[in-house]
Motif scaffolding. Structure first.
Motif, PDB file in Angstrom:
ATOM      1  N   LEU A  42       2.135   2.802  -7.262  1.00  0.00           N
ATOM      2  CA  LEU A  42       2.340   4.132  -6.759  1.00  0.00           C
ATOM      3  C   LEU A  42       0.840   4.691  -6.657  1.00  0.00           C
ATOM      4  CD1 LEU A  42       3.618   5.801  -4.407  1.00  0.00           C
ATOM      5  CD2 LEU A  42       4.450   7.236  -6.342  1.00  0.00           C
ATOM      6  N   ILE A  43       0.434   4.827  -7.805  1.00  0.00           N
ATOM      7  CA  ILE A  43      -1.061   5.381  -8.021  1.00  0.00           C
ATOM      8  C   ILE A  43      -2.096   4.532  -7.494  1.00  0.00           C
ATOM      9  CG2 ILE A  43      -2.714   6.107 -10.038  1.00  0.00           C
ATOM     10  CD1 ILE A  43       0.005   6.954 -11.686  1.00  0.00           C
ATOM     11  N   VAL A  44      -1.849   3.446  -7.517  1.00  0.00           N
ATOM     12  CA  VAL A  44      -2.990   2.538  -7.068  1.00  0.00           C
ATOM     13  C   VAL A  44      -2.940   2.555  -5.738  1.00  0.00           C
ATOM     14  CG1 VAL A  44      -3.313   0.031  -6.703  1.00  0.00           C
ATOM     15  CG2 VAL A  44      -3.014   0.865  -8.997  1.00  0.00           C
ATOM     16  N   LEU A  45      -1.804   2.693  -4.978  1.00  0.00           N
ATOM     17  CA  LEU A  45      -1.656   2.773  -3.453  1.00  0.00           C
ATOM     18  C   LEU A  45      -2.392   3.887  -3.007  1.00  0.00           C
ATOM     19  CD1 LEU A  45      -0.427   1.413  -1.012  1.00  0.00           C
ATOM     20  CD2 LEU A  45       1.482   2.889  -1.430  1.00  0.00           C
ATOM     21  N   ILE A  46      -2.232   5.179  -3.654  1.00  0.00           N
ATOM     22  CA  ILE A  46      -2.766   6.408  -3.294  1.00  0.00           C
ATOM     23  C   ILE A  46      -4.466   6.210  -3.644  1.00  0.00           C
ATOM     24  CG2 ILE A  46      -3.171   8.890  -3.641  1.00  0.00           C
ATOM     25  CD1 ILE A  46      -0.145   8.610  -4.293  1.00  0.00           C
ATOM     26  N   GLY A  47      -4.611   5.622  -4.810  1.00  0.00           N
ATOM     27  CA  GLY A  47      -6.082   5.616  -5.025  1.00  0.00           C
ATOM     28  C   GLY A  47      -6.890   4.461  -4.463  1.00  0.00           C
ATOM     29  N   SER A  48      -6.358   3.604  -3.837  1.00  0.00           N
ATOM     30  CA  SER A  48      -7.248   2.736  -2.809  1.00  0.00           C
ATOM     31  C   SER A  48      -7.282   3.073  -1.451  1.00  0.00           C
ATOM     32  CB  SER A  48      -6.557   1.324  -3.122  1.00  0.00           C
ATOM     33  OG  SER A  48      -5.152   1.474  -2.563  1.00  0.00           O
ATOM     34  N   ASN A  49      -7.057   4.099  -1.112  1.00  0.00           N
ATOM     35  CA  ASN A  49      -7.124   4.762   0.353  1.00  0.00           C
ATOM     36  C   ASN A  49      -8.516   4.784   0.547  1.00  0.00           C
ATOM     37  OD1 ASN A  49      -6.862   5.698   2.561  1.00  0.00           O
ATOM     38  ND2 ASN A  49      -5.663   7.446   1.877  1.00  0.00           N
ATOM     39  N   ALA A  50      -8.875   4.388   1.582  1.00  0.00           N
ATOM     40  CA  ALA A  50     -10.339   4.438   2.165  1.00  0.00           C
ATOM     41  C   ALA A  50     -11.153   5.832   2.395  1.00  0.00           C
ATOM     42  CB  ALA A  50     -10.493   3.842   3.616  1.00  0.00           C
ATOM     43  N   ALA A  51     -10.242   7.010   2.207  1.00  0.00           N
ATOM     44  CA  ALA A  51     -10.714   8.352   2.276  1.00  0.00           C
ATOM     45  C   ALA A  51     -11.053   8.504   0.701  1.00  0.00           C
ATOM     46  CB  ALA A  51      -9.662   9.127   2.724  1.00  0.00           C
ATOM     47  N   MET A  52     -10.548   8.021  -0.252  1.00  0.00           N
ATOM     48  CA  MET A  52     -10.945   8.486  -1.715  1.00  0.00           C
ATOM     49  C   MET A  52     -12.316   7.975  -1.952  1.00  0.00           C
ATOM     50  SD  MET A  52      -8.506   9.698  -3.252  1.00  0.00           S
ATOM     51  CE  MET A  52      -6.517  10.172  -2.751  1.00  0.00           C
ATOM     52  N   PRO A  53     -12.916   8.691  -2.759  1.00  0.00           N
ATOM     53  CA  PRO A  53     -14.343   8.504  -3.274  1.00  0.00           C
ATOM     54  C   PRO A  53     -14.346   6.966  -3.803  1.00  0.00           C
ATOM     55  CG  PRO A  53     -13.809  10.410  -4.170  1.00  0.00           C
ATOM     56  CD  PRO A  53     -12.460  10.025  -3.638  1.00  0.00           C
ATOM     57  N   PRO A  54     -15.469   6.240  -3.878  1.00  0.00           N
ATOM     58  CA  PRO A  54     -15.596   4.864  -4.376  1.00  0.00           C
ATOM     59  C   PRO A  54     -15.250   4.909  -6.095  1.00  0.00           C
ATOM     60  CG  PRO A  54     -17.600   5.546  -3.354  1.00  0.00           C
ATOM     61  CD  PRO A  54     -16.783   6.636  -3.285  1.00  0.00           C
ATOM     62  N   VAL A  55     -15.466   5.906  -6.865  1.00  0.00           N
ATOM     63  CA  VAL A  55     -15.182   5.850  -8.095  1.00  0.00           C
ATOM     64  C   VAL A  55     -13.711   5.886  -8.275  1.00  0.00           C
ATOM     65  CG1 VAL A  55     -15.105   7.214 -10.293  1.00  0.00           C
ATOM     66  CG2 VAL A  55     -17.159   7.110  -8.726  1.00  0.00           C
ATOM     67  N   VAL A  56     -12.984   6.604  -7.582  1.00  0.00           N
ATOM     68  CA  VAL A  56     -11.531   6.632  -7.576  1.00  0.00           C
ATOM     69  C   VAL A  56     -10.788   5.418  -7.291  1.00  0.00           C
ATOM     70  CG1 VAL A  56      -9.421   7.758  -6.901  1.00  0.00           C
ATOM     71  CG2 VAL A  56     -11.377   9.046  -7.201  1.00  0.00           C
ATOM     72  N   ARG A  57     -11.409   4.637  -6.303  1.00  0.00           N
ATOM     73  CA  ARG A  57     -11.024   3.382  -5.698  1.00  0.00           C
ATOM     74  C   ARG A  57     -11.144   2.454  -6.753  1.00  0.00           C
ATOM     75  NH1 ARG A  57     -13.422   2.647   0.015  1.00  0.00           N
ATOM     76  NH2 ARG A  57     -14.904   4.062  -0.791  1.00  0.00           N
ATOM     77  N   LEU A  58     -12.534   2.274  -7.404  1.00  0.00           N
ATOM     78  CA  LEU A  58     -12.706   1.250  -8.670  1.00  0.00           C
ATOM     79  C   LEU A  58     -11.677   1.346  -9.688  1.00  0.00           C
ATOM     80  CD1 LEU A  58     -14.573  -0.795  -9.720  1.00  0.00           C
ATOM     81  CD2 LEU A  58     -15.881   1.250 -10.660  1.00  0.00           C
ATOM     82  N   VAL A  59     -11.528   2.894 -10.182  1.00  0.00           N
ATOM     83  CA  VAL A  59     -10.556   3.194 -10.966  1.00  0.00           C
ATOM     84  C   VAL A  59      -9.120   2.564 -10.721  1.00  0.00           C
ATOM     85  CG1 VAL A  59      -9.113   4.848 -12.561  1.00  0.00           C
ATOM     86  CG2 VAL A  59     -11.714   4.906 -12.163  1.00  0.00           C
ATOM     87  N   SER A  60      -8.715   2.730  -9.494  1.00  0.00           N
ATOM     88  CA  SER A  60      -7.260   2.369  -8.897  1.00  0.00           C
ATOM     89  C   SER A  60      -7.397   0.819  -9.183  1.00  0.00           C
ATOM     90  CB  SER A  60      -6.819   2.845  -7.822  1.00  0.00           C
ATOM     91  OG  SER A  60      -7.839   2.352  -6.627  1.00  0.00           O
ATOM     92  N   ASN A  61      -8.323  -0.074  -8.736  1.00  0.00           N
ATOM     93  CA  ASN A  61      -8.140  -1.424  -8.598  1.00  0.00           C
ATOM     94  C   ASN A  61      -8.436  -2.013 -10.192  1.00  0.00           C
ATOM     95  OD1 ASN A  61      -8.430  -1.728  -5.759  1.00  0.00           O
ATOM     96  ND2 ASN A  61     -10.594  -1.672  -5.793  1.00  0.00           N
ATOM     97  N   VAL A  62      -8.896  -1.428 -11.098  1.00  0.00           N
ATOM     98  CA  VAL A  62      -8.706  -1.714 -12.503  1.00  0.00           C
ATOM     99  C   VAL A  62      -7.601  -1.280 -12.807  1.00  0.00           C
ATOM    100  CG1 VAL A  62     -10.037  -0.950 -14.844  1.00  0.00           C
ATOM    101  CG2 VAL A  62     -11.378  -1.372 -12.931  1.00  0.00           C
ATOM    102  N   LEU A  63      -7.116  -0.218 -12.636  1.00  0.00           N
ATOM    103  CA  LEU A  63      -5.532  -0.031 -13.243  1.00  0.00           C
ATOM    104  C   LEU A  63      -4.645  -1.176 -12.641  1.00  0.00           C
ATOM    105  CD1 LEU A  63      -3.819   1.953 -14.523  1.00  0.00           C
ATOM    106  CD2 LEU A  63      -3.442   3.137 -12.394  1.00  0.00           C
ATOM    107  N   TRP A  64      -4.705  -1.582 -11.270  1.00  0.00           N
ATOM    108  CA  TRP A  64      -3.960  -2.532 -10.673  1.00  0.00           C
ATOM    109  C   TRP A  64      -3.982  -3.775 -11.760  1.00  0.00           C
ATOM    110  CZ3 TRP A  64       0.049  -2.939  -8.075  1.00  0.00           C
ATOM    111  CH2 TRP A  64       0.624  -4.246  -7.452  1.00  0.00           C
TER     112      TRP A  64
END
Length: 197
Positions: free
Chosen positions: A112-134
């Motif tokens: 669920l956290i990854v789904l929210i963090g990988s949203n296109a509206a999020m900054p690139p750092v948050v998307r990167l962290v969510s992908n690493v977490l996934w």
């Protein structure tokens, strides 16, 4: 030559339909079946099931009865499980999973956290962290599943050498249980965390 298809005389029929006396009924065994043409003895009323309710149930009573039956069935399933949960090998697999903390229980929360963090509206750092977490969660589930399967395989070979249980099915059963929240597992866990299996 007498005819083969003639009717019996009325006196023979009257003899065959003679009534059964009370003494004859008492002398006969319980499983006795009377001959053709004889009266069937009455069955005793002792031991019969009680008749259903004399009056039909109202809609509210019927709804309440169905709800009560569903509640009883759900509590029985939570306590004992279904047909797929039966057998000593399945019990062993459940105990192995229930005696340890698993990464799988955190998988859905992390997803669920990854789904929210990988949203296109999020900054690139948050998307990167969510992908690493996934990736870390997926790797953790795989490693944890392999460790659980190895332990189950070893214990089943030791305790049930002549088992006919398919190991692949047992492994899948244990993995599915390991990714379910502990409080939602059915049948309910019988061992505590850290207990030796």
């Amino acid at each position: 030559m007498p005819s083969l298809f003639r009717r019996k005389s009325s006196d023979l029929v009257d003899e065959a339909v003679s009534s059964v006396t009370a003494e004859e009924t008492a002398e006969r065994s319980r499983g006795y079946t009377p001959a053709k043409g004889r009266e069937t003895p009455k069955r005793p009323t002792v031991g019969r099931r009680p008749a259903g309710p004399s009056r039909p149930l109202t809609k509210e009573e019927e709804r309440e009865r169905r709800r009560q039956l569903r509640t009883e069935a759900a509590s029985e399933f939570r306590r004992e499980g279904g047909p797929r949960d039966r057998g000593p090998e399945r019990l062993l697999a459940r105990n192995v999973v229930d005696s340890r903390r698993t990464v799988g229980t955190w998988f859905f929360g992390g997803a669920l956290i990854v789904l929210i963090g990988s949203n296109a509206a999020m900054p690139p750092v948050v998307r990167l962290v969510s992908n690493v977490l996934w990736g870390a969660l997926a790797l953790g589930v795989v490693v944890d599943s392999v460790l659980i399967c190895r332990k189950i395989s070893r214990l089943v070979r030791e305790r049930f050498p002549k088992t006919d249980q398919r190991m692949g099915s047992l492994f899948l059963y244990a993995i599915m249980r390991s990714i379910t929240f502990r409080r939602m597992r059915a049948p309910a866990p019988q061992v505590k965390l850290g207990d030796k299996v």
